[in-house]
Design a protein around this motif. Structure first.
Motif, short mmCIF file in Angstrom:
data_model
loop_
_atom_site.label_atom_id
_atom_site.label_comp_id
_atom_site.label_asym_id
_atom_site.label_seq_id
_atom_site.Cartn_x
_atom_site.Cartn_y
_atom_site.Cartn_z
N ASN A 183 0.80 -0.99 0.24
CA ASN A 183 0.00 0.10 0.12
C ASN A 183 0.93 1.08 0.07
O ASN A 183 2.30 1.65 0.90
CB ASN A 183 -1.17 -0.18 1.79
N ILE A 184 0.66 2.27 -1.19
CA ILE A 184 0.80 3.39 -1.29
C ILE A 184 0.22 4.63 -0.82
O ILE A 184 -0.58 4.64 -1.77
CB ILE A 184 2.22 3.85 -1.92
N LYS A 185 0.73 5.19 0.53
CA LYS A 185 -0.09 6.74 -0.30
C LYS A 185 1.05 7.91 -1.01
O LYS A 185 2.55 8.05 -0.81
CB LYS A 185 -0.25 6.74 1.71
N VAL A 186 0.60 8.72 -1.25
CA VAL A 186 0.60 10.08 -2.38
C VAL A 186 -0.08 10.81 -2.04
O VAL A 186 -1.07 10.79 -1.91
CB VAL A 186 0.97 9.82 -4.10
N ASP A 187 1.09 11.91 -1.49
CA ASP A 187 -0.28 13.44 -1.69
C ASP A 187 0.33 14.58 -3.29
O ASP A 187 0.78 14.25 -3.71
CB ASP A 187 1.42 14.68 -0.66
N ARG A 188 -0.58 15.00 -3.03
CA ARG A 188 -0.73 14.71 -5.12
C ARG A 188 -0.55 16.50 -4.70
O ARG A 188 -0.02 17.22 -6.35
CB ARG A 188 -2.51 14.91 -4.80
N GLU A 189 -0.10 17.08 -4.03
CA GLU A 189 0.49 18.13 -4.44
C GLU A 189 1.71 18.63 -4.06
O GLU A 189 2.79 19.08 -4.63
CB GLU A 189 -0.54 19.15 -2.83
N GLU A 190 2.53 17.36 -3.29
CA GLU A 190 3.93 17.08 -3.53
C GLU A 190 4.20 16.58 -4.97
O GLU A 190 5.00 16.77 -5.61
CB GLU A 190 4.91 15.91 -2.80
N ARG A 191 3.53 15.14 -5.20
CA ARG A 191 3.80 14.77 -6.53
C ARG A 191 2.80 15.14 -7.42
O ARG A 191 1.81 13.85 -7.88
CB ARG A 191 3.98 13.51 -6.22
N PRO A 192 2.40 16.39 -7.88
CA PRO A 192 1.02 16.38 -8.98
C PRO A 192 2.07 15.77 -10.54
O PRO A 192 1.12 15.05 -11.44
CB PRO A 192 1.22 17.85 -9.31
N ASP A 193 3.49 14.86 -11.01
CA ASP A 193 3.76 14.26 -11.41
C ASP A 193 2.86 12.48 -11.79
O ASP A 193 2.14 12.46 -12.15
CB ASP A 193 5.24 14.30 -12.36
N ILE A 194 2.81 11.98 -10.64
CA ILE A 194 2.22 10.75 -10.49
C ILE A 194 0.87 10.48 -10.62
O ILE A 194 0.32 10.52 -11.25
CB ILE A 194 2.69 10.22 -8.72
N ASP A 195 0.41 11.58 -10.28
CA ASP A 195 -1.49 12.00 -9.30
C ASP A 195 -1.53 12.76 -11.25
O ASP A 195 -2.36 12.06 -11.73
CB ASP A 195 -1.56 13.75 -8.89
N ASN A 196 -1.21 13.55 -12.33
CA ASN A 196 -1.78 13.91 -12.93
C ASN A 196 -1.30 12.44 -14.28
O ASN A 196 -2.63 12.32 -14.47
CB ASN A 196 -0.28 14.33 -13.68
N THR A 197 -0.84 11.53 -13.54
CA THR A 197 -0.10 10.17 -15.14
C THR A 197 -1.87 9.48 -14.22
O THR A 197 -2.72 8.86 -15.82
CB THR A 197 1.02 9.61 -14.68
N TYR A 198 -1.94 8.62 -13.65
CA TYR A 198 -2.81 8.06 -12.32
C TYR A 198 -4.35 9.27 -13.17
O TYR A 198 -4.92 7.71 -12.83
CB TYR A 198 -2.79 7.35 -11.80
N MET A 199 -4.48 10.68 -12.72
CA MET A 199 -5.77 10.56 -12.67
C MET A 199 -6.18 10.30 -14.47
O MET A 199 -7.29 10.44 -15.01
CB MET A 199 -6.03 12.22 -12.72
N THR A 200 -4.75 10.91 -15.88
CA THR A 200 -5.80 10.62 -16.96
C THR A 200 -6.13 9.27 -16.94
O THR A 200 -6.97 8.57 -17.39
CB THR A 200 -3.92 10.39 -18.00
N VAL A 201 -5.45 7.62 -16.39
CA VAL A 201 -5.54 6.60 -16.64
C VAL A 201 -7.16 6.65 -15.86
O VAL A 201 -8.32 5.83 -16.33
CB VAL A 201 -4.99 5.80 -15.85
N CYS A 202 -7.51 6.77 -14.41
CA CYS A 202 -8.67 6.87 -14.01
C CYS A 202 -10.14 7.83 -14.69
O CYS A 202 -10.65 7.12 -14.93
CB CYS A 202 -8.78 8.11 -12.70
N GLN A 203 -9.71 8.91 -15.84
CA GLN A 203 -10.38 9.23 -16.48
C GLN A 203 -10.42 8.27 -17.68
O GLN A 203 -12.35 8.39 -18.07
CB GLN A 203 -9.97 10.73 -16.11
N MET A 204 -10.07 7.99 -18.06
CA MET A 204 -9.73 6.85 -19.80
C MET A 204 -10.64 6.20 -19.09
O MET A 204 -11.87 5.93 -19.64
CB MET A 204 -8.88 6.23 -19.27
#
Length: 680
Positions: free
Chosen positions: A75-96
Motif C-alpha cells: 500500500n502506497i500513499k501519495v500527496d498529490r500536491e507534493e507529487r503532481p506528476d504521479i497524480d497527473n499520470t494516474y488521474m488520466t488513467v482514472c478519467q480514461m
C-alpha cells in the motif's frame, strides 16, 4: 506508526497511525511488491480534501479493511500536491477508465507501476452501485492469484489508451483567426445570468475565464464581456463562497447560487482570485472588488503566511471530523454573542434563519446551521455598522477548533501568489503588496533554487526537496515578470530569463513545441505528458505562452516568442475543439494578436517625473505592451539582459522611447506627448 511517520507531507502524516501498512512512493515499496508478488494499492489525496478524510476514517482507520489491504497489497500513499506528476499520470488513467476524476484517487497496479484498476472514493461496504473496500479487495486478490490473463489484458488496454494522451500537443496548424470570439461565445452560452459563473452546479471560480473576458471586454469594447466579469465577481463575493467573517475564498460552490461551498481554502484560489478582483476593479470601477482584493491579502497574511514571508498551501474543509463546522452558525449562537439590535441587523443582512439557510449536501435537509451571505451589496453606512459586528463574531469564532493548516510551501503556488501580489500592487497602486511579493520571491529562490539553476518543488520545515515540475518554472517565471513590471528592478528580469533557459533545457519538446510536465531525467511512469487544459489553475503551457511573449518583448530575444507560437500551434487541435477550456492560453494569445508597444523610459533615477511617465505608459499603451525602465545605476545589468537598450542614453532629463511594429519613434519627454504617440 507506519512508515509515513518519517515523511514531511501533512497529508502523509495524517495517515501515519493507520493500521494500513502504508509506504511512501519509492523503490522500497515496488521492490517489496515484486519480491512478494503482490499488486500495489496506490491512494492519492491531499491534506485538505474532505472525501479523502471520509475514506480514511471509514476504511484506512478500520482494522478489518486494513487487514485485508495488508494481506492483498503493498500500500502506497501519495500527496498529490507534493507529487503532481504521479497524480497527473494516474488521474488520466482514472478519467480514461471511469469518465471522471477527483480525490481520493484509488489506483491498483502491478509492481511495474502499470495500472489495471482505477476509482475515486470507495466506501467501506458496497452501496448505490459503488463497490466497497470489503468486496473489492478480495476480488482483486483473487484475480491477481487466479486470473493473471485478465489483469494483463487490462494493463495492455490501459497502456494503449494512455499512449494516445502522449500524442496531445503535436498539432501543426495555426489557431483559427476567430478563436477568441469562439471562446467568448462558448462562455456566453454557458453564462448564468442570475448568479454569474458558467454552467450549473457545482460551480467553480475559474478566475482565468474572468481574466480572459476582462481583456476581451477592453479589446472589443464588449459590454457583454464586461457584464459577465462584473456579475460573476459580485455574486461570488456576496455568496457563501466568500468567508464573510474571516475573509478568503472557499474552493468551489456545490450549487449554482454560490451559497454552499466546499469549505477548504487553497492558496492558489486566493492568488488567482486576487488577480481577478484587481482586474475586475480596474475594468468596472466597482469599489467592492478593490476591497475584496485587499481582504484576500488580509486573509492570506493572517492564516497562510509563514514567518519568513512565504505562503502555506491550504486550510482544511473539516474540523472536529465535520466539513464546514468551523464556518457555520446557528441563530441561537449569534443571538448569544450580539445585542438584540446587532443580531437583528446581522441576521437580516446575512440571511440567517432559525431553521438554517442551506440544505445539507447529502441529506438535503435543513440543519439549523447558517452560512452568512448577502443578497445585495452593502451601502457605506451598512458596512460601517456590520464591520464591527463581524469582528465580534470572528473573535468568538477564533475560539473554535480551527481546521488543520497544510503548512508545506509549494514553489508553483507561491509563484502564483507572488505574481498576484505584484500585479494587484500595480493595479491598485499599493506598494505594500509589491513588497510582500518581493520578500516571498527572494525567500523562495534562496530555499528552492539549486546551484545548477533548477528548482525544487516543496519546502517543509525549512528544507527543500522533490525535483521541480513544469508548474514550478512557469509560475515562478510569471512571478518574476510581474515583479519586474511592478519594480523595474532588472534582477527580476534576469531571474526570469535564467529560469526560462533552464525550463527550456530540461522540459521543452524540441520536436513539436510546448513543455513536458516533468524534466527529461525525472522518474518515468507511463510516459511524459504535456498539460494545456486550464482547470482549477492555469496550465504550465498556457502560462508559458504569456511568459515567452513578454520575455521576448522585454529582452529583444525573438526565440522566446517563437517558443510561445510553437506552444499555441502544438495545442491548436485541443484549443480549437473546446476554446473555453483553455482561456488562459487564449488570454495570452489574445494579447499577442494586439497592436502593442515596447516602451523604454530612461532617467537618472526613478523620481516623481519618471513615475508620471511610467503611469502614463501603463494606462495608455494597451494590452500586450511592455515597459522597461533604464536608470544610471542599473543600465549595465539591463543592457546585458536586453542588449537593445544599450543604445538608449541616460541623460539629465527623463525620456521615453516607443517602438511598435518593429520600428521606433524619436524620444518624447512628457506625459502629453507620450499619450499622443501611443494613440497613433
Amino acid at each position: 506508526m507506519n512508515r509515513l511517520a518519517h515523511e514531511k507531507s501533512p497529508y502523509l502524516l495524517q495517515h501515519a497511525e493507520n493500521p494500513v501498512d502504508w509506504y511512501p512512493w519509492g523503490e522500497e515499496a515496488f521492490e517489496k511488491a515484486k519480491k512478494e508478488n503482490k499488486p500495489v494499492f496506490l491512494s492519492i489525496g491531499y491534506a485538505t480534501c474532505h472525501w479523502c478524510h471520509v475514506m480514511a476514517h471509514e476504511s484506512f482507520e478500520d482494522e478489518e479493511v486494513a487487514k485485508l489491504m495488508n494481506d492483498a497489497f503493498i500500500n502506497i500513499k501519495v500527496d498529490r500536491e507534493e507529487r503532481p506528476d504521479i497524480d497527473n499520470t494516474y488521474m488520466t488513467v482514472c478519467q480514461m477508465l471511469t469518465g471522471q476524476g477527483g480525490w481520493p484517487l484509488t489506483i491498483i497496479m502491478t509492481p511495474d507501476k502499470e495500472p489495471f484498476f482505477a476509482a475515486t472514493y470507495l466506501p467501506k461496504s458496497s452501496m448505490q452501485g459503488r463497490i466497497g473496500m470489503l468486496d473489492l479487495v478480495p476480488q482483486i486478490k483473487n484475480a491477481w492469484q487466479n486470473d493473471q490473463k485478465r489483469i494483463n489484458d487490462a494493463v495492455q488496454r490501459i497502456k494503449e489508451g494512455f499512449s494516445k494522451s502522449l500524442q496531445l500537443g503535436q498539432s501543426k496548424q495555426a489557431l483559427p483567426g476567430q478563436i477568441t470570439q469562439e471562446a467568448f461565445q462558448n462562455l456566453k452560452d454557458r453564462f448564468d445570468p442570475d448568479y454569474g459563473g458558467f454552467g450549473g452546479s457545482p460551480k467553480f471560480p475559474s478566475p482565468h475565464n474572468l481574466l480572459f473576458l476582462a481583456d476581451y471586454a477592453r479589446i472589443h469594447e464588449s459590454d457583454q464581456a464586461k457584464e459577465m466579469v462584473h456579475k460573476t465577481l459580485l455574486q461570488m463575493r456576496l455568496g457563501g463562497l466568500w468567508d464573510h467573517i474571516g475573509k478568503g475564498f472557499h474552493r468551489y460552490s456545490t450549487d449554482r447560487e454560490w451559497l454552499l461551498p466546499h469549505f477548504e481554502k487553497m492558496l492558489y484560489d486566493q492568488a488567482t482570485l486576487l488577480m481577478a478582483y484587481a482586474e475586475g476593479w480596474k475594468l468596472t470601477g466597482e469599489s467592492l472588488f478593490k476591497e475584496t482584493a485587499l481582504d484576500i491579502v488580509t486573509y492570506v497574511e493572517s492564516q497562510l503566511q509563514s514567518p519568513e514571508g512565504l505562503f502555506y498551501s491550504a486550510e482544511d474543509a473539516d474540523s472536529e471530523g465535520e466539513e464546514g463546522k468551523f464556518y457555520v452558525w446557528s441563530r441561537e449562537e449569534i443571538d448569544s454573542i450580539l445585542s438584540n439590535e446587532e443580531s437583528e441587523l446581522f441576521c437580516t443582512h446575512y440571511n440567517i434563519r432559525a431553521e438554517g439557510n442551506f440544505l445539507d449536501e447529502s441529506t438535503r435537509q435543513r440543519t439549523g446551521k447558517n452560512i452568512p451571505h448577502l443578497s445585495h451589496s452593502l451601502s457605506d453606512a451598512e458596512e460601517e455598522k456590520l464591520a464591527e459586528i463581524r469582528q465580534k463574531l470572528n473573535k468568538k469564532r477564533e475560539k473554535r477548533i480551527r481546521p488543520q493548516l497544510d503548512d508545506k510551501i509549494l514553489t508553483d503556488w507561491n509563484g502564483l501568489m507572488i505574481a498576484a501580489l505584484a500585479k494587484a500592487g500595480v493595479l491598485l497602486q499599493n506598494q505594500k503588496l509589491i513588497q510582500k511579493a518581493e520578500t516571498a520571491f527572494n525567500q523562495l529562490l534562496k530555499l528552492c533554487k539549486t546551484d545548477s539553476s533548477t528548482l525544487l518543488h516543496r519546502i517543509k520545515d525549512g528544507e527543500a526537496a522533490i525535483e521541480g515540475m513544469a508548474d514550478d518554472y512557469a509560475f515562478l517565471i510569471r512571478g518574476a515578470l510581474e515583479l519586474y513590471n511592478a519594480t523595474f528592478n532588472p534582477d527580476y528580469l534576469s531571474e526570469a530569463v535564467e529560469l526560462q533557459r533552464t525550463f527550456t533545457e530540461h522540459f521543452a519538446d524540441q520536436t513539436h513545441g510546448g513543455f513536458y510536465y516533468t524534466a527529461e531525467n525525472a522518474e518515468e511512469l507511463l510516459g511524459r505528458q504535456k498539460e494545456i487544459y486550464d482547470g482549477a489553475i492555469p496550465s504550465s503551457n498556457s502560462v508559458a505562452v504569456l511568459n515567452g511573449y513578454q520575455l521576448s518583448r522585454l529582452t529583444g530575444e525573438t526565440e522566446f516568442e517563437q517558443q510561445s507560437d510553437k506552444i499555441i500551434t502544438a495545442f491548436s487541435d485541443q484549443i480549437s475543439d473546446a476554446p473555453a477550456g483553455y482561456t488562459y492560453a487564449l488570454y495570452a494569445h489574445q494579447l499577442m494578436q494586439q497592436p502593442s508597444h515596447e516602451i523604454v523610459i530612461t532617467a537618472k533615477t526613478i523620481n516623481e517625473q519618471t513615475n508620471e511617465l511610467i503611469e502614463t505608459a501603463r494606462s495608455s499603451s494597451g494590452p500586450g505592451s511592455v515597459i522597461l525602465v533604464k536608470t544610471a545605476n542599473q543600465s549595465e545589468l539591463l543592457s546585458s539582459i536586453a542588449p537593445f537598450t544599450e543604445s538608449y542614453p541616460v541623460v539629465e532629463k527623463p525620456a521615453v522611447y516607443v517602438c511598435s511594429n518593429f520600428s521606433c519613434q524619436a524620444p518624447v519627454y512628457n506625459a502629453e506627448s507620450l499619450i499622443k504617440l501611443l494613440q497613433n
